[in-house]
Design a protein around this motif. Structure first.
Motif, short mmCIF file in Angstrom:
data_model
loop_
_atom_site.label_atom_id
_atom_site.label_comp_id
_atom_site.label_asym_id
_atom_site.label_seq_id
_atom_site.Cartn_x
_atom_site.Cartn_y
_atom_site.Cartn_z
N PRO A 157 10.62 -13.72 73.32
CA PRO A 157 9.33 -14.09 73.94
C PRO A 157 9.02 -13.23 75.16
CG PRO A 157 10.65 -16.04 73.49
CD PRO A 157 11.53 -14.87 73.24
N GLN A 158 10.06 -12.89 75.93
CA GLN A 158 9.83 -12.06 77.13
C GLN A 158 9.48 -10.63 76.75
OE1 GLN A 158 13.31 -14.01 79.36
NE2 GLN A 158 12.44 -12.55 80.83
N GLN A 159 10.06 -10.15 75.63
CA GLN A 159 9.69 -8.80 75.15
C GLN A 159 8.21 -8.76 74.80
OE1 GLN A 159 12.34 -7.89 71.88
NE2 GLN A 159 13.87 -6.98 73.23
N VAL A 160 7.75 -9.81 74.10
CA VAL A 160 6.33 -9.85 73.71
C VAL A 160 5.45 -9.88 74.96
CG1 VAL A 160 4.57 -11.22 72.53
CG2 VAL A 160 6.86 -11.00 71.52
N GLU A 161 5.85 -10.70 75.92
CA GLU A 161 5.10 -10.82 77.18
C GLU A 161 4.99 -9.46 77.87
OE1 GLU A 161 6.38 -13.47 80.68
OE2 GLU A 161 6.24 -14.81 78.92
N TYR A 162 6.14 -8.75 77.90
CA TYR A 162 6.17 -7.44 78.55
C TYR A 162 5.21 -6.47 77.86
CZ TYR A 162 7.99 -3.21 80.75
OH TYR A 162 8.11 -2.05 81.47
N LEU A 163 5.28 -6.46 76.50
CA LEU A 163 4.43 -5.53 75.74
C LEU A 163 2.96 -5.86 75.93
CD1 LEU A 163 6.50 -5.19 72.43
CD2 LEU A 163 6.15 -3.43 74.18
N GLU A 164 2.63 -7.17 76.00
CA GLU A 164 1.23 -7.56 76.19
C GLU A 164 0.71 -7.06 77.54
OE1 GLU A 164 0.94 -11.57 73.39
OE2 GLU A 164 1.35 -11.79 75.56
N ALA A 165 1.57 -7.14 78.55
CA ALA A 165 1.17 -6.65 79.87
C ALA A 165 1.00 -5.13 79.86
CB ALA A 165 2.22 -7.06 80.91
N MET A 166 1.90 -4.46 79.13
CA MET A 166 1.79 -3.01 78.97
C MET A 166 0.46 -2.64 78.34
SD MET A 166 5.13 -1.26 77.27
CE MET A 166 4.68 0.45 77.06
N GLU A 167 0.13 -3.33 77.25
CA GLU A 167 -1.09 -3.03 76.51
C GLU A 167 -2.31 -3.21 77.40
OE1 GLU A 167 -1.82 -5.66 73.21
OE2 GLU A 167 -3.21 -4.26 72.27
#
Lengths: 242, 441
Positions: A157-167
């Protein structure tokens, strides 16, 4: 030039061409081809060399682990398909970055370098290989500083969160915009998932089977009339076993 | 393409020669006599007409196939015939006095062409003198008049590059004793004049039996099987008898004439050595002569090959083969396998598809081919090679499917046959996708 002259010239030209066609002696072709010695021979196209999935030629092991973690969040294993890495997408981009794509061989690489509008596309002097080398390092540093862990060690879940912020472009890396780095990953994982298996990705044509694309076939006359239905045609690769 | 009809003849004939030579060969048995050369040398317009006739004879005899290197000077020789015993090079037959045959007399020319005896002794049967022996005095005389007009090319060719003992020309005496029946063609009472003309062309200058008649263990023609098809150097030269299934019986006389004239017809396209034969020889023959050739072939006794039982459509090889056909073949050969007339061969009821020996089919699929380019059909479509693209099992299955669909029935093709042919003809290996070992991404 007056109109009459133009018309006259045109008429003369037409009648000459017609006369030439009519008056040509019997058997006199523009060029007589008789086969045998001196015949025209098509140049052979060199066959593609399939990617060897046992070889890693661009990424370091650390980079490979990071890319695998990113790609497997973008295309996770689920009901639709296997994960990006199981489909060979990491192999695919590894070999692409080592080749002409990585070097941006098809692109003009001289200056001046300006921001440009979105419509003008990529104006950066960084090649895809540069973007990966620099981007992965900067992303790794940033993630470790922010969370104390490498990206690949974070729970999903934290990986997804990180990628969403990146995007969304919320992170500031030293050289590369986080949103641009994200777009680079997303584009490449899609390419790996849907390109011919000969390039290392789309293993067993998993991407093509998912979307119903028949691959490197070149005749659809039998099915051209069947509109709006799923055809279930067995896909084929450029050089894979059928 | 390096194969030629004469080259294939050379290999079997040579094989026979060596075997026979071991037993008989030490005796030089000269059973050949000279024919009287009674034709007077013409001049002026008569000579021009004679030279033109001689050129026609050269076309009919397909001299260029071996004596002209593709892309090289006409009749300057040097074409390499790679036999299992070593190399033989076709000689320079231009009018060059040193390296060609410019210093020869007509008698010498006649001895070489019809008797197999050249300036160094016996010729190897790679030179089809066994067939040329049937040519008339008139044709030899005309041919000589034409050959003398071929511009001199100074090119020394060492014809005999065979290792010992095959390089000993006297060994051919024994082979000739067994397999060389000398004598000019005699018209047969059982044939009409047109059929006799056809027989003269087929058995004489045309030397069709070189490939189309199966050979016995010694490389001589197999008796009782004339023109019933033979396999040489990875190509199967099909049955020319009126057998309707694997011979020419299913095609009309006009269709076969079209094939010889243009290289293709409604069903078939020439491949392999026949492509060269059409380009160098048959396309230049008159319609009357082509018609005569086919009407003669129609008089041959049909071979008696029984039709095999067709493979069931649900056989696993057939199911896989159909899939491969749809993916790789159908776009050009058309879903119902009717091909495209005069361009792409049909599979349905095509004799070469049903041939007992699938060598030509495997050869063509592996290496691809350029269709014949003739003055009547200059486009000469081609077929891509599939050696790098298709693994042995897929290729075997698709050929098995093609040979057992649309009314065809023929023995299945195996992966082992494909693998063997790859080696024989130096085709590339399949460059397919390696499956990853476990644990890799």
């Amino acid at each position: 030039m007056r109109r009459r002259v133009v018309l006259k010239a045109g008429l003369v030209l037409m009648s000459t061409a017609t006369a030439a066609a009519i008056m040509r002696p019997v058997g006199a072709a523009a060029r007589v081809l008789r086969g045998g010695a001196g015949k025209w021979i098509a140049r052979e196209t060199p066959p593609p060399v399939p990617v060897d999935p046992s070889k890693r030629i661009f990424f370091t092991p650390q980079e490979e682990n990071l890319v695998k973690a990113i790609f497997d969040q973008l295309i996770p294993a689920d009901d639709l398909s296997v994960s990006a890495s199981d489909a060979g997408c990491v192999v695919f981009i590894d070999h692409q970055l080592a080749g002409s794509y990585g070097k941006a061989s098809s692109r003009f690489k001289g200056g001046p370098f300006q921001e440009g509008t979105p419509e003008q596309g990529d104006q950066s002097k960084l090649t895809p290989a540069d973007i990966y080398k620099i981007g992965l390092a900067e992303m790794n540093d940033h993630c470790r500083k922010m969370s104390g862990k490498a990206f690949e060690e974070l729970p999903a879940p934290q990986q997804v969160e990180y990628l969403e912020a990146m995007e969304a472009g919320k992170f500031t890396y030293k050289t590369i915009k986080s949103s641009e780095l994200f777009t680079q990953f997303l584009t490449n994982v899609q390419e790996g998932f849907l390109s011919d298996p000969v390039y290392g990705g789309n293993r067993n044509m998993v991407g093509w089977r998912m979307i119903g694309f028949p691959g490197a076939r070149y005749d659809y006359r039998d099915v051209a009339e069947l509109k709006g239905q799923r055809l279930e045609i067995e896909p084929v690769s450029i050089s894979d076993r059928i | 393409m390096k194969t030629s009809i004469k080259k294939t003849l050379g290999i079997t004939a040579l094989a026979g020669g060596i075997v026979v030579a071991a037993g008989v060969g030490v005796i030089e048995y000269n059973l050949h006599r000279d024919y009287p050369m009674t034709i007077t040398v013409a001049s002026g317009d008569a000579l021009k007409a004679k030279i033109a006739r001689g050129q026609y004879v050269a076309f009919a005899a397909d001299c260029a196939a071996c004596h002209t290197v593709p892309g090289g000077a006409s009749y300057a020789g040097g074409y390499s015939l790679d036999t299992p015993f070593g190399k033989i090079l076709a000689s320079n037959i231009t009018s060059d006095k040193e390296t060609g045959i410019g210093a020869w007399s007509e008698q010498q020319f006649n001895r070489a062409v019809r008797h197999g005896i050249g300036s160094h002794g016996y010729l190897y049967p790679a030179m089809p003198y066994t067939a040329y022996a049937k040519m008339t005095d008139q044709d030899i005389d005309d041919l000589w008049a034409y050959i003398r007009t071929v511009p001199a090319v100074d090119k020394a060719v060492v014809e005999n590059q065979l290792p010992f003992p095959y390089n000993q020309r006297f060994l051919l005496a024994g082979w000739n004793f067994l397999f060389f029946h000398t004598g000019v063609f005699e018209p047969r009472k059982s044939l009409n004049p047109e059929q006799n003309r056809g027989a003269y062309l087929v058995e004489g200058a045309g030397h069709c039996a070189a490939c189309h008649t199966p050979k016995n263990a010694l490389g001589g023609d197999s008796s009782g099987h004339a023109f019933q098809g033979g396999t040489l150097q990875g190509w199967y030269a099909p049955d020319l008898t009126p057998n309707p299934y694997i011979g020419l019986g299913g095609q009309s006389v006009a269709d076969i004439v079209t094939y010889l004239k243009t290289g293709s017809n409604k069903t078939s396209v020439a491949s392999g050595p026949m492509t060269e034969a059409v380009e160098n020889s048959t396309q230049h023959l008159t319609d009357a002569d082509l018609h005569a050739i086919v009407t003669y072939l129609r008089t041959l006794p049909a071979s008696s090959t029984s039709v095999p039982i067709v493979l069931a459509a649900n056989d696993p090889r057939m199911l896989k083969g159909k899939l491969v056909f749809q993916a790789a073949c159908m776009a050009c050969h058309v879903p119902n396998a009717s091909g495209i007339p005069n361009m792409i061969p049909a599979f349905a009821k095509n004799p070469i598809i049903n041939a007992p020996d699938p060598s030509s089919l495997i050869h063509t699929v592996l290496r691809g081919m350029l269709g014949p380019q003739t003055w009547q059909n200059p486009t000469g479509a081609g077929m891509p090679r599939f050696d790098w693209k298709m693994p042995d099992d897929n290729m075997a299955d698709v050929l098995t499917f093609i040979r057992n669909s649309w009314g065809n029935a023929a023995p299945p093709v195996t992966a082992a046959m494909i693998s063997q042919m790859r080696k024989n003809i130096h085709a590339d290996m399949w460059s397919g996708i390696k499956k990853p070992e476990n644990g890799l991404n």
